[in-house]
Scaffold this active site. Structure first.
Site, PDB file in Angstrom:
ATOM      1  N   ASP A  53      -2.581 -12.417  10.390  1.00 16.17           N
ATOM      2  CA  ASP A  53      -2.298 -13.070  11.681  1.00 16.17           C
ATOM      3  C   ASP A  53      -2.943 -12.312  12.842  1.00 16.17           C
ATOM      4  O   ASP A  53      -3.615 -12.900  13.687  1.00 16.17           O
ATOM      5  CB  ASP A  53      -0.783 -13.164  11.928  1.00 16.17           C
ATOM      6  CG  ASP A  53      -0.105 -14.180  11.028  1.00 16.17           C
ATOM      7  OD1 ASP A  53      -0.747 -14.642  10.069  1.00 16.17           O
ATOM      8  OD2 ASP A  53       1.072 -14.514  11.279  1.00 16.17           O
ATOM      9  N   GLY A  76       1.056 -18.237  14.705  1.00 12.75           N
ATOM     10  CA  GLY A  76       0.617 -16.891  15.063  1.00 12.75           C
ATOM     11  C   GLY A  76       0.976 -16.490  16.485  1.00 12.75           C
ATOM     12  O   GLY A  76       0.269 -15.691  17.104  1.00 12.75           O
ATOM     13  N   GLY A  80       4.647 -20.248  12.886  1.00 15.79           N
ATOM     14  CA  GLY A  80       3.595 -20.794  12.031  1.00 15.79           C
ATOM     15  C   GLY A  80       2.221 -20.807  12.660  1.00 15.79           C
ATOM     16  O   GLY A  80       1.222 -21.018  11.976  1.00 15.79           O
ATOM     17  N   SER A 108       3.421 -14.637  17.599  1.00 15.84           N
ATOM     18  CA  SER A 108       3.769 -13.222  17.765  1.00 15.84           C
ATOM     19  C   SER A 108       2.495 -12.373  17.731  1.00 15.84           C
ATOM     20  O   SER A 108       2.317 -11.466  18.539  1.00 15.84           O
ATOM     21  CB  SER A 108       4.758 -12.771  16.681  1.00 15.84           C
ATOM     22  OG  SER A 108       4.209 -12.945  15.389  1.00 15.84           O
ATOM     23  N   ALA A 109       1.577 -12.699  16.842  1.00 11.72           N
ATOM     24  CA  ALA A 109       0.327 -11.932  16.749  1.00 11.72           C
ATOM     25  C   ALA A 109      -0.503 -12.103  18.019  1.00 11.72           C
ATOM     26  O   ALA A 109      -1.079 -11.138  18.533  1.00 11.72           O
ATOM     27  CB  ALA A 109      -0.473 -12.389  15.532  1.00 11.72           C
ATOM     28  N   ALA A 110      -0.551 -13.339  18.532  1.00  8.22           N
ATOM     29  CA  ALA A 110      -1.326 -13.587  19.762  1.00  8.22           C
ATOM     30  C   ALA A 110      -0.746 -12.764  20.910  1.00  8.22           C
ATOM     31  O   ALA A 110      -1.492 -12.188  21.716  1.00  8.22           O
ATOM     32  CB  ALA A 110      -1.305 -15.075  20.097  1.00  8.22           C
TER      33      ALA A 110
HETATM   34  C1  MEV Z   1       2.706 -15.561   8.307  1.00  6.92           C
HETATM   35  O1  MEV Z   1       1.901 -16.209   9.287  1.00  6.92           O
HETATM   36  C2  MEV Z   1       1.887 -15.265   7.091  1.00  6.92           C
HETATM   37  C3  MEV Z   1       2.644 -14.584   5.962  1.00  6.92           C
HETATM   38  O2  MEV Z   1       1.722 -14.525   4.863  1.00  6.92           O
HETATM   39  C4  MEV Z   1       3.091 -13.186   6.319  1.00  6.92           C
HETATM   40  C5  MEV Z   1       1.969 -12.175   6.437  1.00  6.92           C
HETATM   41  O3  MEV Z   1       0.841 -12.454   6.027  1.00  6.92           O
HETATM   42  O4  MEV Z   1       2.252 -11.081   6.951  1.00  6.92           O
HETATM   43  C6  MEV Z   1       3.840 -15.385   5.506  1.00  6.92           C
END
Ligand code: MEV
Length: 309
Positions: A145, A100, A98, A102-104
């Site tokens: 993200d 981010g 929730g 993985s993105a970070a």
């Molecule tokens: C996840 O942080 C956000 C979602 O909208 C997925 C996405 O945007 O790829 C659930």
């Protein structure tokens, strides 16, 4: 330059953004940092020393591997079968669903690769590599993200087939928030798939919910820009209601959201993929932020107060 990626908070539009509707989100001041050194073994090797919520790393192990493979493919200028890099991930962003994480990590890794091999890639390119890495976790991510993780700013983001819309928002004053974690790690890919499935099963219902969200998102942008916190809180609550309707809330999220609202938060909703992970509360004054933080600390082990923008 430090090879870092920011954590993120989605204020409006998770899930809806996957379907091309606008989202408003921001990078937060917690980061994952990647330290690179030469590896005698060819390829991309990552040692994960990030602090994390119990169960998070274990649950993501396979997706993490898949993500590294996408990142390698996204940097074809490195002959990975002969050159090797070892990256150690650290930083003050606690890896959890929730926020981010993985993105970070993808952004920090992309930046470390860029610097170690002297590739001279700009942020837009780093963002593209991180998007590829995110595919390992999300399947088909919207890109919100990794964009927050790359730029660390408050953004208006819309995924579009003819080129994503990305605008930096400069709110009149920083947006004070409190985030609290449910302690539940989530498989975002599965939650996104669940929404897709329910939407296919109930097209009319979902069309109604999606058009309600589209109207809400239109209203939200000027409200965030001019710092109309009362209205912004109301819109966050409405957004949460729509997220409930598409089936991505969770009783632990609801418990934390109620606690924040009871303590005076102007609005509160889940943030990110939902079904666990984090919630966010809007707390425009320092006193309110403190009050909401202490109410949430009674119910969550991981609470963080910050401001964005
Ligand atoms: C996840 O942080 C956000 C979602 O909208 C997925 C996405 O945007 O790829 C659930």
């Amino acid at each position: 330059m430090v090879a870092q990626g920011f954590g993120k908070v989605i204020l409006f539009g998770e899930h809806f953004v996957v379907y091309g509707l606008p989202s408003i989100a921001g990078g937060i001041d917690k980061k994952t940092i990647a330290y690179a050194e030469k590896s005698d073994l060819p390829g991309l090797h990552v040692i994960d020393k990030r602090p994390a919520v119990p169960g998070y790393k274990e649950g993501k192990r396979e997706q993490f591997k898949e993500s590294l493979s996408y990142i390698k493919d996204a940097v074809p200028q490195i002959p990975w079968d002969v050159q090797g890099i070892q990256i150690t991930l650290k930083g003050d962003l606690v890896a959890a669903s929730g926020i981010g994480a993985s993105a970070a990590a993808c952004v920090a890794i992309a930046r470390a690769v860029n610097e170690f091999f002297g590739l001279d890639l700009d942020d837009a390119h780093i963002n593209n590599i991180a998007y590829e890495g995110e595919r390992g976790y999300h399947g088909s991510p919207s890109g919100v993200d990794n964009t927050c993780a790359t730029y660390g700013k408050v953004i208006y983001f819309q995924k579009r087939s003819d080129g994503d819309v990305l605008e930096v928002i400069e709110p009149k004053e920083p947006i004070k928030i409190v985030m609290a974690n449910t302690g539940i790690p989530v498989n975002t890919k599965a939650v996104v798939e669940g929404v897709r499935h329910r939407r296919e099963e109930n097209p009319e219902l979902f069309e109604g919910i999606f058009s309600e969200y589209a109207a809400l998102a239109k209203e939200a942008l000027p409200v965030v820009e001019r710092g109309d916190w009362k209205k912004m809180g109301e819109l966050m609550n409405q957004n949460q209601d729509l997220l409930r309707q598409i089936g991505v809330s969770h009783e632990r999220l609801e418990e934390l959201i109620s606690a924040a609202l009871d303590a005076g938060a102007y609005g509160a909703k889940l943030t990110g993929g939902g079904a666990g992970g984090y919630m966010v509360a809007l707390t425009p004054t320092a006193d309110l932020q403190e009050a909401v933080e202490s109410a949430l600390k009674e119910k969550s082990k991981l609470v963080l107060s910050t401001s964005i923008g």
